[in-house]
Design a protein around this motif. Structure first.
Motif, PDB file in Angstrom:
ATOM      1  N   CYS A 215      -5.026 -13.598   0.812  1.00 38.48           N
ATOM      2  CA  CYS A 215      -3.712 -13.228   0.348  1.00 38.48           C
ATOM      3  C   CYS A 215      -3.324 -11.813   0.849  1.00 38.48           C
ATOM      4  N   GLN A 216      -2.820 -11.497   1.605  1.00 37.17           N
ATOM      5  CA  GLN A 216      -2.201 -10.035   2.077  1.00 37.17           C
ATOM      6  C   GLN A 216      -0.647  -9.786   1.761  1.00 37.17           C
ATOM      7  N   ASN A 217      -0.420  -9.187   0.678  1.00 38.84           N
ATOM      8  CA  ASN A 217       0.927  -8.781   0.472  1.00 38.84           C
ATOM      9  C   ASN A 217       1.872 -10.064   0.368  1.00 38.84           C
ATOM     10  N   TRP A 218       1.217 -11.190  -0.328  1.00 32.85           N
ATOM     11  CA  TRP A 218       1.680 -12.357  -0.507  1.00 32.85           C
ATOM     12  C   TRP A 218       2.290 -12.782  -1.941  1.00 32.85           C
ATOM     13  N   VAL A 219       1.540 -12.509  -2.859  1.00 37.40           N
ATOM     14  CA  VAL A 219       1.424 -12.809  -4.314  1.00 37.40           C
ATOM     15  C   VAL A 219       2.700 -12.325  -4.653  1.00 37.40           C
ATOM     16  N   ARG A 220       2.915 -11.146  -4.259  1.00 42.55           N
ATOM     17  CA  ARG A 220       4.267 -10.557  -4.891  1.00 42.55           C
ATOM     18  C   ARG A 220       5.600 -11.527  -4.787  1.00 42.55           C
ATOM     19  N   TYR A 221       5.569 -12.329  -3.809  1.00 45.29           N
ATOM     20  CA  TYR A 221       6.842 -12.880  -3.498  1.00 45.29           C
ATOM     21  C   TYR A 221       6.752 -14.311  -4.211  1.00 45.29           C
ATOM     22  N   LEU A 222       5.706 -14.699  -5.120  1.00 42.87           N
ATOM     23  CA  LEU A 222       5.691 -15.738  -6.017  1.00 42.87           C
ATOM     24  C   LEU A 222       6.172 -15.117  -7.460  1.00 42.87           C
ATOM     25  N   CYS A 223       7.390 -15.892  -7.885  1.00 39.34           N
ATOM     26  CA  CYS A 223       7.942 -15.509  -9.188  1.00 39.34           C
ATOM     27  C   CYS A 223       6.866 -15.056 -10.318  1.00 39.34           C
ATOM     28  N   ASP A 224       7.120 -14.047 -10.979  1.00 40.09           N
ATOM     29  CA  ASP A 224       6.120 -13.993 -12.096  1.00 40.09           C
ATOM     30  C   ASP A 224       6.769 -14.168 -13.397  1.00 40.09           C
ATOM     31  N   GLU A 225       8.077 -14.925 -13.320  1.00 38.21           N
ATOM     32  CA  GLU A 225       8.649 -15.325 -14.632  1.00 38.21           C
ATOM     33  C   GLU A 225       8.300 -16.832 -14.931  1.00 38.21           C
ATOM     34  N   PRO A 226       8.520 -17.111 -16.140  1.00 33.60           N
ATOM     35  CA  PRO A 226       8.146 -18.874 -16.486  1.00 33.60           C
ATOM     36  C   PRO A 226       8.953 -19.571 -15.614  1.00 33.60           C
ATOM     37  N   ASN A 227       8.274 -20.636 -15.234  1.00 33.77           N
ATOM     38  CA  ASN A 227       8.777 -21.428 -14.089  1.00 33.77           C
ATOM     39  C   ASN A 227       9.458 -22.659 -14.978  1.00 33.77           C
ATOM     40  N   GLY A 228      10.630 -22.398 -15.775  1.00 34.73           N
ATOM     41  CA  GLY A 228      11.270 -23.356 -16.577  1.00 34.73           C
ATOM     42  C   GLY A 228      11.764 -22.665 -17.756  1.00 34.73           C
TER      43      GLY A 228
ATOM     44  N   HIS B  61      10.110 -21.733   0.715  1.00 33.30           N
ATOM     45  CA  HIS B  61      10.071 -22.472  -0.197  1.00 33.30           C
ATOM     46  C   HIS B  61       8.909 -22.655  -0.953  1.00 33.30           C
ATOM     47  N   PHE B  62       9.160 -21.965  -2.060  1.00 36.60           N
ATOM     48  CA  PHE B  62       7.768 -21.704  -3.038  1.00 36.60           C
ATOM     49  C   PHE B  62       7.284 -22.846  -3.319  1.00 36.60           C
ATOM     50  N   GLU B  63       7.974 -23.708  -4.145  1.00 37.22           N
ATOM     51  CA  GLU B  63       7.459 -25.048  -4.831  1.00 37.22           C
ATOM     52  C   GLU B  63       7.024 -25.787  -3.765  1.00 37.22           C
ATOM     53  N   SER B  64       7.666 -26.060  -2.400  1.00 39.35           N
ATOM     54  CA  SER B  64       7.009 -26.864  -1.350  1.00 39.35           C
ATOM     55  C   SER B  64       5.755 -26.622  -0.870  1.00 39.35           C
ATOM     56  N   ILE B  65       5.593 -25.129  -0.904  1.00 47.04           N
ATOM     57  CA  ILE B  65       3.970 -24.646  -0.420  1.00 47.04           C
ATOM     58  C   ILE B  65       3.207 -25.006  -1.636  1.00 47.04           C
ATOM     59  N   LEU B  66       3.499 -24.766  -2.769  1.00 42.03           N
ATOM     60  CA  LEU B  66       2.623 -25.076  -3.785  1.00 42.03           C
ATOM     61  C   LEU B  66       2.258 -26.475  -3.730  1.00 42.03           C
ATOM     62  N   SER B  67       3.301 -27.455  -3.728  1.00 45.07           N
ATOM     63  CA  SER B  67       3.083 -28.938  -3.552  1.00 45.07           C
ATOM     64  C   SER B  67       2.154 -29.315  -2.516  1.00 45.07           C
ATOM     65  N   GLN B  68       2.383 -28.472  -1.474  1.00 41.57           N
ATOM     66  CA  GLN B  68       1.281 -28.872  -0.240  1.00 41.57           C
ATOM     67  C   GLN B  68       0.027 -28.492  -0.647  1.00 41.57           C
TER      68      GLN B  68
ATOM     69  N   LEU C 100       5.145 -19.235 -11.158  1.00 42.51           N
ATOM     70  CA  LEU C 100       4.700 -19.768  -9.828  1.00 42.51           C
ATOM     71  C   LEU C 100       3.568 -18.981  -9.491  1.00 42.51           C
ATOM     72  N   ARG C 101       3.460 -17.613  -9.727  1.00 43.67           N
ATOM     73  CA  ARG C 101       2.334 -16.823  -9.440  1.00 43.67           C
ATOM     74  C   ARG C 101       1.069 -17.414  -9.949  1.00 43.67           C
ATOM     75  N   ASP C 102       1.182 -17.727 -11.309  1.00 38.24           N
ATOM     76  CA  ASP C 102      -0.344 -18.301 -12.019  1.00 38.24           C
ATOM     77  C   ASP C 102      -0.483 -19.694 -11.600  1.00 38.24           C
ATOM     78  N   ILE C 103       0.725 -20.412 -11.156  1.00 34.68           N
ATOM     79  CA  ILE C 103       0.375 -21.876 -10.767  1.00 34.68           C
ATOM     80  C   ILE C 103      -0.302 -21.901  -9.330  1.00 34.68           C
ATOM     81  N   PHE C 104      -0.064 -20.899  -8.588  1.00 37.32           N
ATOM     82  CA  PHE C 104      -0.562 -20.599  -7.057  1.00 37.32           C
ATOM     83  C   PHE C 104      -1.914 -20.408  -7.516  1.00 37.32           C
ATOM     84  N   LEU C 105      -2.415 -19.428  -8.255  1.00 37.60           N
ATOM     85  CA  LEU C 105      -3.652 -18.931  -8.616  1.00 37.60           C
ATOM     86  C   LEU C 105      -4.616 -20.334  -9.133  1.00 37.60           C
ATOM     87  N   ASP C 106      -3.848 -20.966  -9.972  1.00 38.87           N
ATOM     88  CA  ASP C 106      -4.606 -22.237 -10.463  1.00 38.87           C
ATOM     89  C   ASP C 106      -4.992 -23.251  -9.314  1.00 38.87           C
TER      90      ASP C 106
END
Length: 441
Positions: A264-277, A239-246, A285-291
């Motif tokens: 972050c070991q072999n993890w960021v790749r699983y966060l979508c790199d396309e616009p979240n909207g 659940h990508f969004e749930s993890i980011l919300s937490q 989601l990838r950029d949101i995670f980094l922020d």
């Protein structure tokens, strides 16, 4: 540098529906005929691309004909190229079964049944080749040096290998001249649905780490972030969004003498790199995670992943890149394991799981979205992080690790990045970062 394919292999992979290949070889196009006399890696790649192109044009007849040729090349117990081809063929059949279910009578719900490993088996798994241990070693060495002077350390661990990295760090902290710090490790309650899979829970892993830390006299705490998303919200167990919300609402309450490390070991790749909207200007989601992790103001961020670009929307591009990258582990395993080794077959089947996702799926179902180390480095800089060089002690430790493995493994530096290589080809990269605002050297 790919291993040469032995030309007259006749063994073929088992297929649930052999009628898929009951077409005449003579109807292959002229371009395909040119490959029939010299089935080396380049020709196999060409055949894979022809098959993919046929599937994208809904030319089932041509796709079946190319698969017939590939089936006579592929072997799950052959040489590295044959073994790799067998997994690409399975992935293409899996894709075909979803695109043309009436024309291709094949059950494409999964190419391999995943087996749950024990903790002991997982330890052996990560030791086979330095694919994971390279990142562990570089990260642990950097962490050890970054937390000097701190009496407490909190690690937020985002990885896919079930905390296998941490016993080595705990052992190193136990030997620290000034005494070990108290160590807290926090992990998310869910992980990407990818191998390796374990037969124990995160809580059980925490108990085992706690017992080891107690044995080494390191004060230890293990926390699993509580994640209870509504099961009806998503069919995806990650659940990508749930993890980011937490993370965005996480209150760490760090003490003045407590260092925060984000791993972050072999993890960021699983966060979508396309616009979240719907708007292309929306952040991914990838950029949101980094922020979000930057806002936590960590003392150190570790970023380790495979050094290959598999984000392209083009299937042909992904096939070419994937085929020319994933021969590395197949070739490396060839150097020390027999062709019928169960360890080798299971390791390769995990790579096959990745190939199926890269080749067989599109949209949100395609979760393997790796990007080159250089691109991820730029993404980190854009997010407001500053890269730090690895120290000479870390470089020395990584070199000592590689000495334990086959001579084809090497390491090089690309600016502040350490890169694991096989016969000179990039495989895995490791980087360390700090938020650029307020950093004092």
């Amino acid at each position: 540098m790919k291993a040469e394919l032995r030309g007259n292999a006749t063994s073929s992979i088992y297929l649930q529906n052999l009628s898929l290949f009951n077409t005449q070889q003579s109807s292959l196009s002229g371009a395909l005929k040119g490959c029939l006399g010299s089935l080396d890696a380049a020709c196999i790649e060409k055949l894979l691309l022809h098959c993919a192109s046929a599937l994208e044009r809904n030319d089932v007849t041509l796709a079946q004909q190319v698969m017939w040729v590939l089936n006579n090349v592929a072997s799950s117990t052959g040489d590295p190229n044959q073994r790799l081809t067998s997994w690409f063929l399975k992935a293409l059949i899996s894709r075909a079964s979803r695109l043309c279910p009436t024309a291709v009578n094949f059950n494409g719900n999964g190419i391999v049944e995943r087996r749950l490993m024990s903790v002991t088996e997982l330890a052996v798994y990560v030791d086979l080749i330095p694919w994971h241990r390279f990142g562990y070693c570089a990260a642990n060495s950097a962490i050890y040096r970054a937390i000097q002077g701190y009496s407490r350390v909190h690690i937020l661990d985002f990885s896919i290998t079930h905390c296998m990295q941490w016993p080595t760090l705990i052992d190193a902290l136990a030997k620290r001249p000034e005494g070990p710090p108290s160590l807290k490790i926090t992990v998310p309650s869910c992980r990407p649905p990818v191998p390796p899979l374990l037969n124990v829970t995160s809580e059980e892993i925490g108990l085992r780490l706690g017992n080891f830390a107690k044995f080494r006299d390191v004060p230890f705490e293990f926390i699993v972030l509580d994640d209870s998303p509504n099961a009806s919200e998503s069919d995806n167990p990650f659940h990508f969004e749930s993890i980011l919300s937490q993370l965005s609402s996480l209150d760490l309450n760090l003490a003045d003498d407590e260092a925060l490390v984000i791993n972050c070991q072999n993890w960021v790749r699983y966060l979508c790199d396309e616009p979240n909207g719907v708007d292309s200007r929306d952040a991914s989601l990838r950029d949101i995670f980094l922020d979000i992790i930057k806002a936590l103001d960590p003392n150190l961020v570790i970023l380790v992943d495979e050094d290959v670009d598999l984000c392209e929307p083009s299937l042909a591009s992904r096939i070419t890149t994937c085929f020319n990258y994933l021969w590395i582990p197949f070739d490396a395993l060839e150097t020390f394991l027999p062709k019928d080794s169960c360890q080798r077959l299971e390791y390769e089947s995990d790579i096959g799981h990745k190939i199926e996702n890269i080749i067989g799926f599109e949209g949100f179902q395609r979760i393997e979205r790796l990007e080159l180390g250089s691109k991820l480095v730029q993404r980190m800089k854009n997010a407001g992080f500053l890269s730090l060089p690895f120290g000479e002690e870390t470089v020395s430790e990584v070199k000592s690790l590689l000495d334990e493995h086959a001579s084809g493994w090497g390491m090089k530096r690309e600016e502040d990045t350490l890169v694991l290589t096989w016969k000179g080809h990039n495989s895995v990269f490791a980087t360390v970062w700090v938020p650029s605002n307020g950093y004092v050297n």
